[in-house]
Design an enzyme around this catalytic site. Structure first.
Site, PDB file in Angstrom:
ATOM      1  N   GLU A 367      75.076  25.915  71.469  1.00  0.00           N
ATOM      2  CA  GLU A 367      74.084  25.610  70.344  1.00  0.00           C
ATOM      3  C   GLU A 367      74.262  23.942  71.129  1.00  0.00           C
ATOM      4  OE1 GLU A 367      74.916  26.036  66.689  1.00  0.00           O
ATOM      5  OE2 GLU A 367      73.372  27.261  66.720  1.00  0.00           O
ATOM      6  N   GLU A 443      75.409  36.317  68.053  1.00  0.00           N
ATOM      7  CA  GLU A 443      76.107  36.306  66.994  1.00  0.00           C
ATOM      8  C   GLU A 443      74.798  36.937  65.924  1.00  0.00           C
ATOM      9  OE1 GLU A 443      76.547  32.342  65.179  1.00  0.00           O
ATOM     10  OE2 GLU A 443      76.736  31.604  67.408  1.00  0.00           O
TER      11      GLU A 443
HETATM   12  C1  GAL Z   1      75.228  29.153  64.341  1.00  0.00           C
HETATM   13  C2  GAL Z   1      76.254  28.679  65.505  1.00  0.00           C
HETATM   14  C3  GAL Z   1      78.086  28.943  64.411  1.00  0.00           C
HETATM   15  C4  GAL Z   1      77.558  29.051  62.974  1.00  0.00           C
HETATM   16  C5  GAL Z   1      77.248  29.693  62.530  1.00  0.00           C
HETATM   17  C6  GAL Z   1      76.729  30.084  61.051  1.00  0.00           C
HETATM   18  O1  GAL Z   1      73.621  28.883  64.289  1.00  0.00           O
HETATM   19  O2  GAL Z   1      76.578  28.781  66.374  1.00  0.00           O
HETATM   20  O3  GAL Z   1      78.757  28.242  65.334  1.00  0.00           O
HETATM   21  O4  GAL Z   1      77.573  27.633  62.749  1.00  0.00           O
HETATM   22  O5  GAL Z   1      75.803  29.844  63.113  1.00  0.00           O
HETATM   23  O6  GAL Z   1      77.789  30.538  60.623  1.00  0.00           O
END
Ligand code: GAL
Length: 928
Positions: A367, A443
């Site tokens: 990010e 993620e």
């Molecule tokens: C993503 C980010 C993580 C964390 C997650 C939400 O966008 O890469 O670091 O913030 O969201 O918990």
């Protein structure tokens, strides 16, 4: 405290001692602050505000032998592994230079500065620096020297920079070792009887390749006349060919978690034992991959991943997420003046970690937007290490990357990608390039509080298509810091340390509670990724080996049968080793079939797979997976519905039917088997989970919890519309509705009883327009404070929800009420046991209550707890929950799914609960 002149050269001053490594905020100096994306200071890059400075001094002795070696050309190097965020260092009063890149190493040559006896190392650590703009990860802002600092002797003539590329040729099974070093040297692998020289590929013949399933390591000795340097290697090849991510030529699925370095007392200052705990917990839960979100981890972590077998996506220490609030204006990633700083971070990541076989991919960061400086990192990385693919999620065109990565996409989108049928990019060339690349969910499944749900559905898509590399749950830990509130120990989150700007409990979103206790979501993910995937029927067992690289010869199996009276039977089950990716089906043993053939009530037959021998990560007998089938009761099992019913008898205020007493004014129970009790009242609400409160990845969804509160689900009132009595039953009609609303649900209850059994047939019908999901459809009883245990025949032992129930199975379970409660850091819906046929609150000798069993005519969700929904919804920390002198027993026909909306999609359509007519028959009996 002011730092006096001469601090770095030893001027006297009033110092206090502090542990190193550590974060000063966790050692009593200043306070931690948690923000997700927000910069905790005004944004004016590259200028960072002046902030606290931690001044450290330490005396260290240099062994006389080192000074002798120095006299013969050896060098002494001071190495720091992690200083957050900017350190100025001195040795014996001479400035060495500065460190930037909090999670990256620095080395300073101090050969000419060290001397016999005491040597003074001094460091000023600045909490904020220009580098802070590059380190805006979603985590606690914690400062100081938080990783080891070492003095090292580099003997003259010994290589100080050794790079080993241990390749594996899947076609031949041969290893090819290429060692490069700053000095020419001989290379040997004693375990293989191989010798050669640096700078040339050495064919080492047949080797056992390294995989996470078979983490075979070899020692490489690099020898010059001055001595030998040893480097551990694992022979393996990572590549992307035909759009498929492969390890050693085979498609390999990464079943991962995102991991920060974290400890509830030490923050990111971890000990070797902490790191070992992490690796063990992952291995024991069938996780095979870690993304080191969002910086290179403590270096020892990678040693352990090599040794125990975990694939690693090693991410550079880069995140500039806070610029999103300014439309990414002035973002360093697109600003050439930051280019060298960014490339330097990549260079130091790769240089530190390239010899680790566990590292299967580099990630440029997280990010930080896109732009020329990030592209320069990719270019450098590709040239420096062409042996590993490059990952970077913000690069949705895959201009800089070898894989296409996304976070938190909807399930339909992922299915389309698995089918290689995603919508086209506007640029045909970019589209063609991306279409040819494998895909990774870097993620997904936001495990905040109770959740995430639907991991199984995503994993199914990941497994079925060879375009898919794998999926990484967000994230491993709840980052709750140990603190106390009102004198009670608690896990602190954003706002608990006096911060004005913070992101609340968004840091508590892990598969492990802060103290590393696995949460129900961890058990769910573990079950889904179990190496032996078992399916049991009433006559056979089907087992699939989902490993990519090895057979199941390390596993043994047992069967167990449980009935609802607690009888247990068990025995061994012989299942031959199953090759990687293959399946076998075997018949259940005759003893099992004999039990099925004899008259019986409902049975749970389970097949367990366990480790035959001790492994590095678990003892012999450790259960890696299990699966249960439900065997229906044989015909002729007990049925008392035909027994004569007793007639209801009226009194002034109540109606009594057998052991049940019903209030004439409310239509609700007031007493049952002598126990005072209220209900059953229709319940459509739950204490919202973090995911219920979530607005999705971009915050553009209306949280379902907001709909619930607008609909008034939390403030239903119940009014008796009608009450009829005949000589067999009492029939009530109760309308449940919130004030100022025209939606309602009418529950019809038909009560009947035998001498020692009470039955209630409940049916509900909605009125009005129900256009949003409801939290649950069920009824609730309020009972006296209960000290006895709860026993149930249903799924357990842990909690489960419709989209997160893979970690539980049918059985007979018993827990105290406190054990039924899952202590999410911020209280919320928890503790449901699913698929329950009956549950029983047991009386204790001390309590003036009768034990009560409730059986349902269909499997339902039961939740028993000591806290009201209101209290659960209001409390900010688990430690703030108070016993209320009442026990609540929920009997739910259905509950809304969990989903991932705290940072992703809502529950899938099949897990979304819309209001609809429901019916349920309950049978109440007294026990003990
Ligand atoms: C993503 C980010 C993580 C964390 C997650 C939400 O966008 O890469 O670091 O913030 O969201 O918990």
């Amino acid at each position: 405290m002011d730092v006096p002149d001469g601090f770095a050269s030893g001027a006297p001053c009033d110092t206090k001692s502090i542990a190193v490594p550590s974060h000063w905020q966790l050692e009593g100096y200043g306070a931690p602050q948690y923000t997700n994306t927000e910069y905790p200071f005004p944004v004016d890059p590259p200028r960072a505000p002046r902030g606290p400075v931690g001044s450290y001094r330490c005396m260290t002795q240099v062994p006389p032998s080192w000074l002798d070696a120095v006299a013969h050309g050896a060098r002494v190097v001071l190495r720091t592994e992690g200083i957050d965020s900017f350190g100025e260092l001195w040795c014996n009063g001479t400035l060495l230079g500065a460190t930037v890149g909090s999670r990256l190493p620095h080395e300073f040559d101090v050969t000419d500065l060290v001397h016999d006896g005491d040597n003074l190392i001094a460091v000023h650590v600045h909490q904020w620096s220009a580098a802070s703009y590059l380190e805006d990860q979603d985590m606690w802002w914690l400062s100081g020297i938080f990783r080891p600092v070492t003095l090292r002797l580099l003997p003259s003539g010994l290589p100080s920079d050794v790079r080993c590329h241990a390749d594996f040729d899947p076609a031949t099974g041969d290893g090819i070792l290429t060692v490069t070093s700053d000095l020419p040297a001989e290379v040997g692998v004693p375990q293989l009887g191989i010798t050669g020289s640096t700078g040339e590929p050495i064919s080492v013949g047949m080797v056992q390749p390294w995989t996470a399933e078979t983490p075979r390591l070899y020692d490489v000795q690099v020898t010059t006349p001055a001595g030998t340097v040893t480097q551990r290697v694992g022979f393996r090849r990572v590549d992307v060919s035909d759009g498929v991510f492969r390890l050693n030529g085979r498609r390999t699925v990464l079943r991962g978690v995102n991991r920060h370095d974290f400890h509830p007392d030490r923050g990111r200052a971890l000990t070797r034992d902490d790191l070992l705990d992490d690796v063990l917990v992952l291995k024991r839960h069938n996780v095979n991959a870690v993304r080191t979100s969002h910086y290179p981890p403590h270096p020892d972590f990678l040693d352990l991943c090599d040794e125990f077998g975990l694939y690693v996506i090693d991410e550079c220490d880069l995140e500039t997420h806070g610029f999103v609030d300014f439309g990414w204006r002035r973002n360093p990633s697109a600003d050439p003046q930051w280019r060298d700083a960014l490339v330097d971070r990549m260079r130091r990541t790769v240089t530190r970690d390239r010899n680790h076989p566990c590292v299967v991919m580099w990630s440029l960061g997280n990010e930080a937007g896109t732009g020329s400086s990030v592209s320069a990192m990719a270019t450098w990385c590709r040239e420096a290490d062409p042996t590993r693919p490059i990952h970077y999620e913000p690069d949705q065109n895959t201009a800089d990357t070898d894989v296409w990565s996304q976070m938190y996409p909807g399930h339909d989108a992922v299915s389309a990608i698995a089918d290689r049928a995603e919508p086209a990019l506007p640029d045909v060339h970019a589209d063609a390039a991306r279409r040819g690349k494998p895909y990774i969910l870097c993620e997904f499944a936001h495990a905040m509080g109770n959740g995430a749900g639907a991991t199984a559905e995503y994993l199914r898509d990941v497994e079925r298509s060879d375009r898919m590399i794998g999926a990484f749950v967000w994230e491993m830990f709840d980052h709750g810091l140990r603190t106390s509130i009102d004198g009670r120990p608690t896990w602190g989150y954003g706002g608990d340390f006096g911060e004005t700007l913070h992101s609340g409990n968004f840091c508590c979103d892990g598969l492990l509670f802060p103290d590393r206790t696995p949460s129900p979501a961890m058990l769910d993910w573990a079950a889904l990724n179990a190496p032996a995937r078992i399916r049991v029927t009433d006559h056979e067992v089907h087992v699939r080996n989902i490993r990519d690289h090895r057979d199941t010869s390390d596993l043994s199996y047992r069967w167990t049968i449980t009935d609802e009276s607690g009888n247990e039977y068990d025995g061994p089950l012989i299942i031959p080793p199953i090759a990687r990716g293959a399946s076998v089906t075997v018949a259940l043993p005759v003893e099992v079939l004999d039990i099925f053939d004899a008259p019986h009530g409902e049975l749970a037959v389970t097949v367990h797979a366990y480790l035959t021998n001790e492994t590095a990560y678990a003892p012999a007998g450790f259960e890696v997976s299990n699966s249960t089938a439900e065997i229906p009761a044989t015909a002729g099992a007990e049925d008392d519905t035909a027994v004569a019913v007793v007639a209801p008898t009226p009194t002034a205020r109540t109606l009594t039917v057998g052991p049940a007493e019903i209030n004439r004014a409310t239509g609700m129970l007031t007493r049952l088997f002598g126990n005072p009790l209220a209900g059953p009242s229709l319940t459509l609400w739950r204490a919202p989970t973090d995911n219920d409160h979530g607005g999705g990845l971009n915050g553009d969804l209306t949280p379902v919890a907001t709909h619930w509160s607008r609909m008034g689900l939390h403030r239903l009132t119940h009014e008796l519309l009608d009450l009829q009595v005949d000589d067999r039953s009492i029939v009530t009609m109760v309308r449940s509705a919130p004030a100022d609303s025209d939606i309602a649900v009418v529950t019809r209850a038909v009560w009947s009883a035998q001498t020692d059994v009470v039955r209630c047939h409940l049916s509900c019908t909605p009125e009005g327009e129900w256009s949003h999901p409801v939290a649950r459809i069920g009824w609730m009883l309020q009972l006296p404070d209960w000290t006895g245990d709860f026993t149930w025949w249903g799924d357990g032992p842990g909690e489960s929800y419709i989209d997160s129930r893979n970690g539980t199975r049918l059985g007979l379970w018993r827990r105290s009420l406190d054990q039924l409660h899952t202590p999410y850091v911020r209280p919320q819906e928890n503790g449901q046991r699913s698929n329950v046929r009956w549950g029983e609150l047991q009386a204790t000798d001390a309590a003036d209550v009768t034990g009560l069993r409730i059986a349902a005519d269909r499997p339902i969700g039961m939740t028993v707890r000591r806290h009201s929904l209101d209290q659960l919804a209001r409390a900010a920390h688990d430690s703030q929950l108070e016993a209320e002198g009442t026990t609540w027993w929920h009997l739910d026909v259905a509950q809304h799914g969990l989903g991932s909306a705290a940072c992703g999609p809502e529950p899938l359509p099949q897990h979304t609960l819309m209001m609809q007519p429901q019916a349920l028959t309950l049978r109440f009996t007294a026990t003990g």
